[in-house]
Design a protein around this motif. Structure first.
Motif, PDB file in Angstrom:
ATOM      1  N   PRO A 210      14.173   5.892 -78.050  1.00  0.00           N
ATOM      2  CA  PRO A 210      13.966   4.447 -78.150  1.00  0.00           C
ATOM      3  C   PRO A 210      15.154   3.631 -77.642  1.00  0.00           C
ATOM      4  CG  PRO A 210      13.184   5.505 -80.130  1.00  0.00           C
ATOM      5  CD  PRO A 210      13.901   6.561 -79.325  1.00  0.00           C
ATOM      6  N   LEU A 211      16.373   4.144 -77.789  1.00  0.00           N
ATOM      7  CA  LEU A 211      17.545   3.431 -77.276  1.00  0.00           C
ATOM      8  C   LEU A 211      17.436   3.247 -75.769  1.00  0.00           C
ATOM      9  CD1 LEU A 211      20.353   2.197 -77.774  1.00  0.00           C
ATOM     10  CD2 LEU A 211      21.304   4.484 -77.446  1.00  0.00           C
ATOM     11  N   LEU A 212      16.983   4.275 -75.072  1.00  0.00           N
ATOM     12  CA  LEU A 212      16.819   4.167 -73.621  1.00  0.00           C
ATOM     13  C   LEU A 212      15.700   3.189 -73.261  1.00  0.00           C
ATOM     14  CD1 LEU A 212      17.225   7.909 -72.593  1.00  0.00           C
ATOM     15  CD2 LEU A 212      18.883   6.064 -72.343  1.00  0.00           C
ATOM     16  N   LEU A 213      14.618   3.216 -74.027  1.00  0.00           N
ATOM     17  CA  LEU A 213      13.521   2.295 -73.751  1.00  0.00           C
ATOM     18  C   LEU A 213      13.922   0.853 -74.046  1.00  0.00           C
ATOM     19  CD1 LEU A 213      10.553   4.383 -75.185  1.00  0.00           C
ATOM     20  CD2 LEU A 213      11.231   4.098 -72.795  1.00  0.00           C
TER      21      LEU A 213
ATOM     22  N   LEU B 273      15.745  -4.548 -72.203  1.00  0.00           N
ATOM     23  CA  LEU B 273      16.828  -5.530 -72.195  1.00  0.00           C
ATOM     24  C   LEU B 273      17.201  -5.936 -70.780  1.00  0.00           C
ATOM     25  CD1 LEU B 273      19.216  -4.265 -74.971  1.00  0.00           C
ATOM     26  CD2 LEU B 273      17.991  -6.435 -74.913  1.00  0.00           C
ATOM     27  N   VAL B 274      17.220  -4.983 -69.894  1.00  0.00           N
ATOM     28  CA  VAL B 274      17.580  -5.287 -68.510  1.00  0.00           C
ATOM     29  C   VAL B 274      16.592  -6.284 -67.929  1.00  0.00           C
ATOM     30  CG1 VAL B 274      17.783  -4.335 -66.194  1.00  0.00           C
ATOM     31  CG2 VAL B 274      18.777  -3.136 -68.123  1.00  0.00           C
ATOM     32  N   VAL B 275      15.309  -6.057 -68.184  1.00  0.00           N
ATOM     33  CA  VAL B 275      14.288  -6.956 -67.661  1.00  0.00           C
ATOM     34  C   VAL B 275      14.370  -8.318 -68.337  1.00  0.00           C
ATOM     35  CG1 VAL B 275      11.795  -7.318 -67.478  1.00  0.00           C
ATOM     36  CG2 VAL B 275      12.771  -5.062 -67.016  1.00  0.00           C
ATOM     37  N   ALA B 276      14.544  -8.331 -69.649  1.00  0.00           N
ATOM     38  CA  ALA B 276      14.538  -9.583 -70.404  1.00  0.00           C
ATOM     39  C   ALA B 276      15.832 -10.371 -70.260  1.00  0.00           C
ATOM     40  CB  ALA B 276      14.284  -9.300 -71.879  1.00  0.00           C
ATOM     41  N   ALA B 277      16.914  -9.715 -69.945  1.00  0.00           N
ATOM     42  CA  ALA B 277      18.223 -10.361 -69.979  1.00  0.00           C
ATOM     43  C   ALA B 277      18.493 -11.262 -68.795  1.00  0.00           C
ATOM     44  CB  ALA B 277      19.319  -9.302 -70.060  1.00  0.00           C
ATOM     45  N   LYS B 278      17.837 -11.013 -67.690  1.00  0.00           N
ATOM     46  CA  LYS B 278      18.131 -11.798 -66.495  1.00  0.00           C
ATOM     47  C   LYS B 278      17.732 -13.254 -66.697  1.00  0.00           C
ATOM     48  CE  LYS B 278      17.057 -10.531 -62.477  1.00  0.00           C
ATOM     49  NZ  LYS B 278      16.413 -10.011 -61.295  1.00  0.00           N
ATOM     50  N   PRO B 279      18.667 -14.177 -66.556  1.00  0.00           N
ATOM     51  CA  PRO B 279      18.350 -15.597 -66.691  1.00  0.00           C
ATOM     52  C   PRO B 279      17.693 -16.105 -65.410  1.00  0.00           C
ATOM     53  CG  PRO B 279      20.683 -15.327 -66.270  1.00  0.00           C
ATOM     54  CD  PRO B 279      20.095 -13.950 -66.371  1.00  0.00           C
TER      55      PRO B 279
ATOM     56  N   THR C  84      25.083 -11.512 -68.814  1.00  0.00           N
ATOM     57  CA  THR C  84      24.072 -10.500 -68.526  1.00  0.00           C
ATOM     58  C   THR C  84      24.696  -9.301 -67.819  1.00  0.00           C
ATOM     59  OG1 THR C  84      22.354 -12.185 -68.426  1.00  0.00           O
ATOM     60  CG2 THR C  84      21.852 -10.070 -67.404  1.00  0.00           C
ATOM     61  N   VAL C  85      25.581  -9.565 -66.870  1.00  0.00           N
ATOM     62  CA  VAL C  85      26.278  -8.475 -66.190  1.00  0.00           C
ATOM     63  C   VAL C  85      27.098  -7.681 -67.197  1.00  0.00           C
ATOM     64  CG1 VAL C  85      28.147  -7.971 -64.550  1.00  0.00           C
ATOM     65  CG2 VAL C  85      26.283  -9.502 -63.886  1.00  0.00           C
ATOM     66  N   GLN C  86      27.763  -8.381 -68.100  1.00  0.00           N
ATOM     67  CA  GLN C  86      28.565  -7.714 -69.127  1.00  0.00           C
ATOM     68  C   GLN C  86      27.680  -6.837 -70.022  1.00  0.00           C
ATOM     69  OE1 GLN C  86      31.307 -10.310 -71.178  1.00  0.00           O
ATOM     70  NE2 GLN C  86      31.440  -8.929 -72.905  1.00  0.00           N
ATOM     71  N   LEU C  87      26.508  -7.340 -70.400  1.00  0.00           N
ATOM     72  CA  LEU C  87      25.589  -6.548 -71.212  1.00  0.00           C
ATOM     73  C   LEU C  87      25.117  -5.311 -70.448  1.00  0.00           C
ATOM     74  CD1 LEU C  87      23.834  -6.083 -73.761  1.00  0.00           C
ATOM     75  CD2 LEU C  87      22.033  -7.314 -72.534  1.00  0.00           C
TER      76      LEU C  87
ATOM     77  N   LYS D 125      25.841  -3.402 -81.329  1.00  0.00           N
ATOM     78  CA  LYS D 125      26.737  -4.536 -81.533  1.00  0.00           C
ATOM     79  C   LYS D 125      26.863  -5.354 -80.242  1.00  0.00           C
ATOM     80  CE  LYS D 125      31.520  -5.828 -82.377  1.00  0.00           C
ATOM     81  NZ  LYS D 125      31.490  -6.769 -81.268  1.00  0.00           N
ATOM     82  N   ASP D 126      26.993  -4.686 -79.108  1.00  0.00           N
ATOM     83  CA  ASP D 126      27.083  -5.386 -77.828  1.00  0.00           C
ATOM     84  C   ASP D 126      25.828  -6.208 -77.546  1.00  0.00           C
ATOM     85  OD1 ASP D 126      29.593  -4.306 -77.412  1.00  0.00           O
ATOM     86  OD2 ASP D 126      28.890  -2.754 -76.015  1.00  0.00           O
ATOM     87  N   VAL D 127      24.665  -5.655 -77.886  1.00  0.00           N
ATOM     88  CA  VAL D 127      23.407  -6.383 -77.692  1.00  0.00           C
ATOM     89  C   VAL D 127      23.379  -7.618 -78.584  1.00  0.00           C
ATOM     90  CG1 VAL D 127      20.897  -6.274 -78.019  1.00  0.00           C
ATOM     91  CG2 VAL D 127      22.109  -4.378 -76.906  1.00  0.00           C
ATOM     92  N   ALA D 128      23.789  -7.470 -79.824  1.00  0.00           N
ATOM     93  CA  ALA D 128      23.818  -8.611 -80.741  1.00  0.00           C
ATOM     94  C   ALA D 128      24.781  -9.684 -80.233  1.00  0.00           C
ATOM     95  CB  ALA D 128      24.213  -8.155 -82.145  1.00  0.00           C
ATOM     96  N   ASP D 129      25.942  -9.275 -79.745  1.00  0.00           N
ATOM     97  CA  ASP D 129      26.907 -10.225 -79.186  1.00  0.00           C
ATOM     98  C   ASP D 129      26.316 -10.951 -77.986  1.00  0.00           C
ATOM     99  OD1 ASP D 129      28.734  -9.414 -81.100  1.00  0.00           O
ATOM    100  OD2 ASP D 129      29.938  -8.194 -79.705  1.00  0.00           O
TER     101      ASP D 129
END
Length: 170
Positions: free
Chosen positions: A6-9, A14-20, A44-47, A144-148
């Motif tokens: 699930p972490l990989l999924l 996240l990659v798809v959703a994160a792009k502004p 987004t790049v940092q994430l 934690k990085d995702v939450a940040d």
């Protein structure tokens, strides 16, 4: 053992959703809006880089327990190389495309599933490798990085809305 799939999924989503990419938010000639867009892209790049580094760390730990002559060791080495290439990319759209390519290349690869002929380890040994404390720590750091990231994006979104309102009032 399968609890890390699930972490990989989630990472893929996240990659798809994160792009502004909402052009209505960032189609202004306003320098404040352009700066906010730059900040959103940088976050987004940092994430994404955090995601890639977390996976590199995770799979490096797995790889360290494998015989270098096994297929899984070689598969993981290639995966890590592809992730390092994605980290090196600076442009967000290209980084996203690299991630999509990596996901496609490895989606059918059983990196987390034990085949004794490919790992040289028994199921019990491979499970221990996949669920070690270091690996759990890596996963925790990634969460934690995702939450940040979502906190930073929330702040940027608030600034975008505030700036949009201020521009409408002028």
């Amino acid at each position: 053992m399968l609890k890390y799939i699930p972490l990989l999924l989630v990472a893929q989503l996240l990659v798809v959703a994160a792009k502004p990419t909402n052009p209505r938010l960032f189609n202004s000639d306003d320098p404040v809006q352009r700066e906010l867009e730059r900040q959103a892209k940088a976050e987004t790049v940092q994430l994404l880089n955090s995601l890639f580094r977390s996976q590199i760390a995770y799979f490096s730990e797995v790889k360290a327990a494998l015989n270098p002559q096994t297929k899984r060791f070689q598969d993981i080495s290639l995966y890590i190389t592809r992730l390092a290439q994605a980290i090196a990319e600076q442009e967000l759209d290209r980084k996203d495309q690299l991630w999509q390519n990596i996901f496609e290349e490895f989606k059918d690869s059983p990196l987390l599933i034990n085949k004794e002929s490919e790992t040289g380890l028994t199921d019990l040994q491979y499970k221990a490798v996949l669920t070690g404390q270091k690996l759990q720590d890596i996963s925790t750091r990634f969460v934690k990085d995702v939450a940040d990231y979502f906190w930073e994006m929330t702040k940027i979104s608030g600034q975008v809305v505030g700036n949009g309102i201020a521009n409408q009032n002028e």
